[in-house]
Scaffold this motif. Structure first.
Motif, short mmCIF file in Angstrom:
data_model
loop_
_atom_site.label_atom_id
_atom_site.label_comp_id
_atom_site.label_asym_id
_atom_site.label_seq_id
_atom_site.Cartn_x
_atom_site.Cartn_y
_atom_site.Cartn_z
N ARG A 168 0.84 -1.21 0.00
CA ARG A 168 0.00 0.00 0.00
C ARG A 168 0.87 1.25 0.00
N LEU A 169 1.94 1.24 0.79
CA LEU A 169 2.85 2.39 0.85
C LEU A 169 3.47 2.67 -0.51
N LEU A 170 3.89 1.62 -1.20
CA LEU A 170 4.50 1.80 -2.52
C LEU A 170 3.47 2.35 -3.51
N ARG A 171 2.25 1.86 -3.46
CA ARG A 171 1.21 2.39 -4.34
C ARG A 171 0.98 3.88 -4.07
N GLU A 172 0.93 4.24 -2.78
CA GLU A 172 0.72 5.64 -2.41
C GLU A 172 1.91 6.51 -2.80
N SER A 173 3.06 5.87 -3.07
CA SER A 173 4.28 6.60 -3.40
C SER A 173 4.56 6.67 -4.90
N GLY A 174 3.59 6.23 -5.70
CA GLY A 174 3.74 6.36 -7.15
C GLY A 174 4.05 5.08 -7.90
N PHE A 175 4.08 3.94 -7.20
CA PHE A 175 4.30 2.66 -7.87
C PHE A 175 2.98 2.16 -8.46
N VAL A 176 3.09 1.43 -9.56
CA VAL A 176 1.92 0.77 -10.15
C VAL A 176 2.26 -0.71 -10.32
N LYS A 177 1.22 -1.52 -10.52
CA LYS A 177 1.40 -2.96 -10.70
C LYS A 177 2.23 -3.56 -9.55
N VAL A 178 1.88 -3.18 -8.33
CA VAL A 178 2.62 -3.69 -7.17
C VAL A 178 2.03 -5.03 -6.76
N GLU A 179 2.84 -6.06 -6.77
CA GLU A 179 2.40 -7.41 -6.41
C GLU A 179 3.28 -7.96 -5.30
N VAL A 180 2.65 -8.59 -4.33
CA VAL A 180 3.39 -9.32 -3.30
C VAL A 180 3.47 -10.76 -3.74
N THR A 181 4.68 -11.26 -3.96
CA THR A 181 4.84 -12.61 -4.48
C THR A 181 4.83 -13.64 -3.37
N GLY A 182 5.56 -13.33 -2.28
CA GLY A 182 5.57 -14.25 -1.13
C GLY A 182 6.14 -15.61 -1.44
#
Length: 297
Positions: A168-182
């Motif tokens: 969520r932090l990365l999205r709010e910071s201008g990232f797109v297509k953020v996926e958690v792979t785990g």
């Protein structure tokens, strides 16, 4: 070195000197690295943490020193993460170490007096020029209470919840297509995102570490090996800190750069975007009596 006996006061003069040497301004990371080198702290020193909060002792005391110098008007931080040497700071530096300590103590006493006058004494928490508990006192830079509380909450989060928060932090910071792979056995890679900057975009792999201590250089090295050929940049986010060797490894010449977000910066970013942090402005009054007016009425 006995880290427990180290005082915030030990950093006053070195901080002012290094800011002058750097042209009057520096980032927190630049200051910390210079101080680590000057005091010859090793990784074991940097890993020592307060038992209650898990906050690294040395970096915490550096932060307190910055705050006290700011209270005295010797430093300013108009932009997040960038500190400035003020004209008062230059004058104090010229006057010598004793003048710096005297100026800080006087400014802190005045600050405490204003706080007591502005609010109920039972509700006001003082900072003191004496060597008190760094975890218990309050400061104008908010180095203490809210950050310690936030980091304590982050460290007990479920690992997947912490990864989602970073997402969520990365999205709010201008990232797109953020996926958690785990994915397990993936060199510590927890997710991937695309950072868009105008017409240019970068593929970024990130790692989230809920640490109480310091992230070491082998972790940074292993992460770089895992991201080789898969991304343009790397990012490691931790609730702890990074050793001096880890910071050097992250910016090693000839290797893909890895950006580092430690606990202090993570708190600032969450506060900026109000993710799990609520910011409420508090107004106070300073009242003085105009004796001239009263005597001529």
């Amino acid at each position: 070195m006995n880290v427990q006996q180290l005082r915030k006061d030990d950093f006053y003069l070195p901080i002012l000197r290094l800011l002058e040497a750097l042209g009057g301004s520096a980032s927190i990371e630049e200051m910390e690295q210079r101080l680590v080198d000057e005091f010859a702290f090793n990784d074991a020193d940097l890993a020592e943490a307060h038992e209650k909060s898990g906050t690294p002792i040395i970096l915490n005391k550096m932060a307190w020193a910055r705050s006290y110098l700011k209270v005295a008007g010797f430093l300013a931080n108009e932009r997040r993460g960038v500190w400035l040497l003020t004209e008062s700071g230059r004058n104090a530096l010229s006057a010598g170490e004793a003048a710096i300590h005297t100026g800080v103590a006087a400014a802190v006493r005045e600050y405490n007096a204003r706080r007591k006058a502005a609010s109920d004494a039972s509700a006001a928490e003082e900072i003191s020029p004496d060597e008190l508990s760094f975890e218990a006192a309050a400061t104008t830079e908010d180095v203490g209470d809210w950050r310690d509380e936030l980091l304590s909450a982050l460290k007990v989060m479920d690992p997947t919840a912490f990864e989602r928060l970073c997402q969520r932090l990365l999205r709010e910071s201008g990232f797109v297509k953020v996926e958690v792979t785990g994915k397990s056995a993936d060199g510590g890679i927890d997710g991937v995102g695309v950072l868009r900057m105008n017409l240019i975009s970068f593929q970024v792999l990130f790692q989230c570490k809920r640490y109480a201590g310091a992230v070491s250089s082998p972790i940074v090295r292993d992460f770089r090996g895992a991201m080789q050929g898969r991304a343009d940049k790397g990012l490691i986010i931790t609730t702890g800190s990074f050793t001096a060797d880890a910071r050097r490894e992250a910016t090693r010449d000839g290797a893909p750069a890895i950006d580092l977000v430690d606990g202090e910066l993570l708190c600032d970013l969450l506060k900026e975007r109000q993710l799990g942090v609520t910011v409420r402005e508090v107004r106070s009054e300073e009242v003085s009596i105009d004796m001239t007016f009263l005597s001529t009425i």
